[in-house]
Enzyme design. Structure first.
Site, PDB file in Angstrom:
ATOM      1  N   LYS A   1       0.836  -1.216   0.000  1.00  0.00           N
ATOM      2  CA  LYS A   1       0.000   0.000   0.000  1.00  0.00           C
ATOM      3  C   LYS A   1       0.862   1.253   0.000  1.00  0.00           C
ATOM      4  CE  LYS A   1      -2.074  -1.064   3.864  1.00  0.00           C
ATOM      5  NZ  LYS A   1      -1.473  -2.370   4.225  1.00  0.00           N
TER       6      LYS A   1
ATOM      7  N   ARG B   1      -9.023   1.135   8.680  1.00  0.00           N
ATOM      8  CA  ARG B   1      -8.542  -0.207   9.007  1.00  0.00           C
ATOM      9  C   ARG B   1      -9.573  -0.997   9.789  1.00  0.00           C
ATOM     10  NH1 ARG B   1      -2.880   0.496   8.371  1.00  0.00           N
ATOM     11  NH2 ARG B   1      -1.678  -1.387   8.658  1.00  0.00           N
TER      12      ARG B   1
ATOM     13  N   ARG C   1      11.758  -6.203   4.602  1.00  0.00           N
ATOM     14  CA  ARG C   1      11.717  -4.747   4.783  1.00  0.00           C
ATOM     15  C   ARG C   1      12.471  -4.344   6.056  1.00  0.00           C
ATOM     16  NH1 ARG C   1       5.802  -2.188   5.340  1.00  0.00           N
ATOM     17  NH2 ARG C   1       5.857  -3.546   7.152  1.00  0.00           N
TER      18      ARG C   1
ATOM     19  N   ARG D   1      11.451  -3.214   9.128  1.00  0.00           N
ATOM     20  CA  ARG D   1      11.041  -2.087   9.972  1.00  0.00           C
ATOM     21  C   ARG D   1      10.965  -2.556  11.432  1.00  0.00           C
ATOM     22  NH1 ARG D   1       5.664   0.126   7.577  1.00  0.00           N
ATOM     23  NH2 ARG D   1       4.766  -1.063   9.282  1.00  0.00           N
TER      24      ARG D   1
ATOM     25  N   ARG E   1      -0.275  -8.907  13.314  1.00  0.00           N
ATOM     26  CA  ARG E   1      -0.847  -7.933  12.368  1.00  0.00           C
ATOM     27  C   ARG E   1      -1.735  -8.619  11.328  1.00  0.00           C
ATOM     28  NH1 ARG E   1       4.616  -5.270  10.982  1.00  0.00           N
ATOM     29  NH2 ARG E   1       3.569  -4.303   9.229  1.00  0.00           N
TER      30      ARG E   1
HETATM   31  P1  B4P Z   1       4.776  -1.565   1.933  1.00  0.00           P
HETATM   32  O1  B4P Z   1       4.418  -0.717   0.770  1.00  0.00           O
HETATM   33  O2  B4P Z   1       5.679  -0.963   2.967  1.00  0.00           O
HETATM   34  O3  B4P Z   1       3.479  -2.210   2.675  1.00  0.00           O
HETATM   35  P2  B4P Z   1       2.228  -1.598   3.457  1.00  0.00           P
HETATM   36  O4  B4P Z   1       1.053  -2.385   2.941  1.00  0.00           O
HETATM   37  O5  B4P Z   1       2.164  -0.117   3.301  1.00  0.00           O
HETATM   38  O6  B4P Z   1       2.589  -1.897   5.003  1.00  0.00           O
HETATM   39  P3  B4P Z   1       1.889  -1.925   6.430  1.00  0.00           P
HETATM   40  O7  B4P Z   1       0.412  -2.190   6.261  1.00  0.00           O
HETATM   41  O8  B4P Z   1       2.698  -2.948   7.170  1.00  0.00           O
HETATM   42  O9  B4P Z   1       2.118  -0.582   7.235  1.00  0.00           O
HETATM   43  P4  B4P Z   1       1.324   0.613   7.985  1.00  0.00           P
HETATM   44  O10 B4P Z   1       2.324   1.673   8.049  1.00  0.00           O
HETATM   45  O11 B4P Z   1       0.028   0.930   7.296  1.00  0.00           O
HETATM   46  O12 B4P Z   1       5.446  -2.879   1.314  1.00  0.00           O
HETATM   47  C1  B4P Z   1       6.032  -3.903   2.113  1.00  0.00           C
HETATM   48  C2  B4P Z   1       7.351  -4.387   1.509  1.00  0.00           C
HETATM   49  O13 B4P Z   1       7.111  -5.031   0.266  1.00  0.00           O
HETATM   50  C3  B4P Z   1       8.351  -3.272   1.204  1.00  0.00           C
HETATM   51  O14 B4P Z   1       9.641  -3.714   1.558  1.00  0.00           O
HETATM   52  C4  B4P Z   1       8.255  -3.070  -0.305  1.00  0.00           C
HETATM   53  O15 B4P Z   1       9.461  -2.630  -0.884  1.00  0.00           O
HETATM   54  C5  B4P Z   1       7.894  -4.466  -0.783  1.00  0.00           C
HETATM   55  N1  B4P Z   1       7.035  -4.437  -1.973  1.00  0.00           N
HETATM   56  C6  B4P Z   1       5.993  -3.585  -2.218  1.00  0.00           C
HETATM   57  N2  B4P Z   1       5.408  -3.873  -3.409  1.00  0.00           N
HETATM   58  C7  B4P Z   1       6.069  -4.980  -3.910  1.00  0.00           C
HETATM   59  C8  B4P Z   1       5.934  -5.781  -5.109  1.00  0.00           C
HETATM   60  N3  B4P Z   1       4.982  -5.532  -6.036  1.00  0.00           N
HETATM   61  N4  B4P Z   1       6.775  -6.821  -5.270  1.00  0.00           N
HETATM   62  C9  B4P Z   1       7.740  -7.097  -4.349  1.00  0.00           C
HETATM   63  N5  B4P Z   1       7.949  -6.385  -3.210  1.00  0.00           N
HETATM   64  C10 B4P Z   1       7.107  -5.337  -2.992  1.00  0.00           C
HETATM   65  O16 B4P Z   1       0.942   0.111   9.484  1.00  0.00           O
HETATM   66  C11 B4P Z   1       1.865  -0.081  10.575  1.00  0.00           C
HETATM   67  C12 B4P Z   1       1.144  -0.085  11.962  1.00  0.00           C
HETATM   68  O17 B4P Z   1       0.578   1.250  12.251  1.00  0.00           O
HETATM   69  C13 B4P Z   1      -0.069  -1.015  12.129  1.00  0.00           C
HETATM   70  O18 B4P Z   1       0.315  -2.344  12.506  1.00  0.00           O
HETATM   71  C14 B4P Z   1      -0.880  -0.300  13.264  1.00  0.00           C
HETATM   72  O19 B4P Z   1      -0.375  -0.594  14.556  1.00  0.00           O
HETATM   73  C15 B4P Z   1      -0.656   1.179  12.982  1.00  0.00           C
HETATM   74  N6  B4P Z   1      -1.747   1.805  12.180  1.00  0.00           N
HETATM   75  C16 B4P Z   1      -1.610   2.332  10.921  1.00  0.00           C
HETATM   76  N7  B4P Z   1      -2.790   2.817  10.488  1.00  0.00           N
HETATM   77  C17 B4P Z   1      -3.701   2.600  11.467  1.00  0.00           C
HETATM   78  C18 B4P Z   1      -5.099   2.873  11.591  1.00  0.00           C
HETATM   79  N8  B4P Z   1      -5.803   3.445  10.605  1.00  0.00           N
HETATM   80  N9  B4P Z   1      -5.740   2.503  12.744  1.00  0.00           N
HETATM   81  C19 B4P Z   1      -5.059   1.928  13.738  1.00  0.00           C
HETATM   82  N10 B4P Z   1      -3.738   1.647  13.688  1.00  0.00           N
HETATM   83  C20 B4P Z   1      -3.047   1.970  12.560  1.00  0.00           C
END
Ligand code: B4P
Length: 184
Positions: A14, A89, A128, A130, A141
C-alpha cells in the site's frame, strides 16, 4: 484528480503504491502508518500512546487515529484529492470517514483492495526490516487484519466502491493496474 483508498493486508505494498500514485496525480499520500511513525519519532503525546500498539501489531485506538485523519484531510493540499493508505482499518473507521467526507463535502471515488497471499506478505515484511517487522508482530498484524480490517472490503463492495487488484506482481505492473482502476 482522485480520492482513493488503498486497502490490503500489511506488507501488500500500500505504502509503495500510494507514494507512486500520489506523484503521478500530484496529490498528497496520506498514510496513517507514516503519520504515527512520525509522532513516535518526535515523541509527541500521540506518539507515546501509539507506540505500544504498533510494537505489538495491534491497531492504535480510534480516539488517537480519528482526530489525526480529520486534521490531515482538513489541510489545504488535500482539497484537490488524496490517496489514503492504511486508513480505514476497521468498519468503525470506514463509518467515521464517510461522515467526515460528508461534513467537508468530499466524495470517495474508489477503494482498491491490493490482493497479495499471506506467504508473500510475510516474506516481504521480513525483508523490509522495519521496527515492527519481527515474526511475532507480523503474525499478530495478519490476525488483526483478518478480524478487523478485512470486513472493510465488504463495506466498500456493498457501496459499489470496491475494485480488487492483484498486488503479487512487479511494482510497475501493479501501479499500471491501479491507474486503470482509478480511470475506470
Ligand atoms: P509496503 O508498501 O511498505 O506495505 P504496506 O502495505 O504499506 O505496510 P503496512 O500495512 O505494514 O504498514 P502501515 O504503516 O500501514 O510494502 C512492504 C514491503 O514489500 C516493502 O519492503 C516493499 O518494498 C515491498 N514491496 C511492495 N510492493 C512490492 C511488489 N509488487 N513486489 C515485491 N515487493 C514489494 O501500518 C503499521 C502499523 O501502524 C499497524 O500495525 C498499526 O499498529 C498502525 N496503524 C496504521 N494505520 C492505522 C489505523 N488506521 N488505525 C489503527 N492503527 C493503525
Amino acid at each position: 484528480m482522485t480520492r482513493s483508498i488503498l486497502l490490503g493486508p500489511p506488507g501488500s505494498g500500500k505504502g509503495t503504491q500510494a507514494q507512486r500514485l500520489a506523484n503521478l496525480y500530484q496529490i498528497p499520500h496520506i498514510s496513517t502508518g507514516d503519520l504515527l511513525r512520525e509522532a513516535v519519532a518526535n515523541e509527541t503525546e500521540l506518539g507515546k500512546k501509539a507506540k505500544e500498539y504498533m510494537d505489538s501489531g495491534n491497531l492504535v485506538p480510534d480516539e488517537t487515529i480519528l482526530g489525526m485523519v480529520r486534521d490531515r484531510l482538513d489541510q489545504p493540499d488535500a482539497k484537490a484529492g488524496w490517496i489514503l493508505d492504511g486508513f480505514p482499518r476497521s468498519v468503525s473507521q470506514a463509518e467515521f470517514l464517510d461522515k467526515l467526507l460528508q461534513e467537508i463535502s468530499q466524495e470517495l471515488d474508489i477503494a482498491i483492495n491490493l490482493d497479495v497471499p499471506d506467504d508473500i506478505v510475510v516474506s516481504r515484511m521480513l525483508g523490509r526490516g522495519r521496527a515492527d517487522d519481527n515474526e511475532e508482530t507480523i503474525r499478530r498484524r495478519l490476525e488483526v487484519y483478518r478480524e478487523q480490517t478485512a470486513p472493510t472490503i465488504d463495506y466498500y463492495s456493498d457501496r459499489d466502491k470496491l475494485v480488487s487488484v492483484d498486488g503479487d506482481r512487479d511494482v510497475d505492473e501493479v501501479t499500471a493496474a491501479l491507474q486503470a482502476a482509478i480511470a475506470s
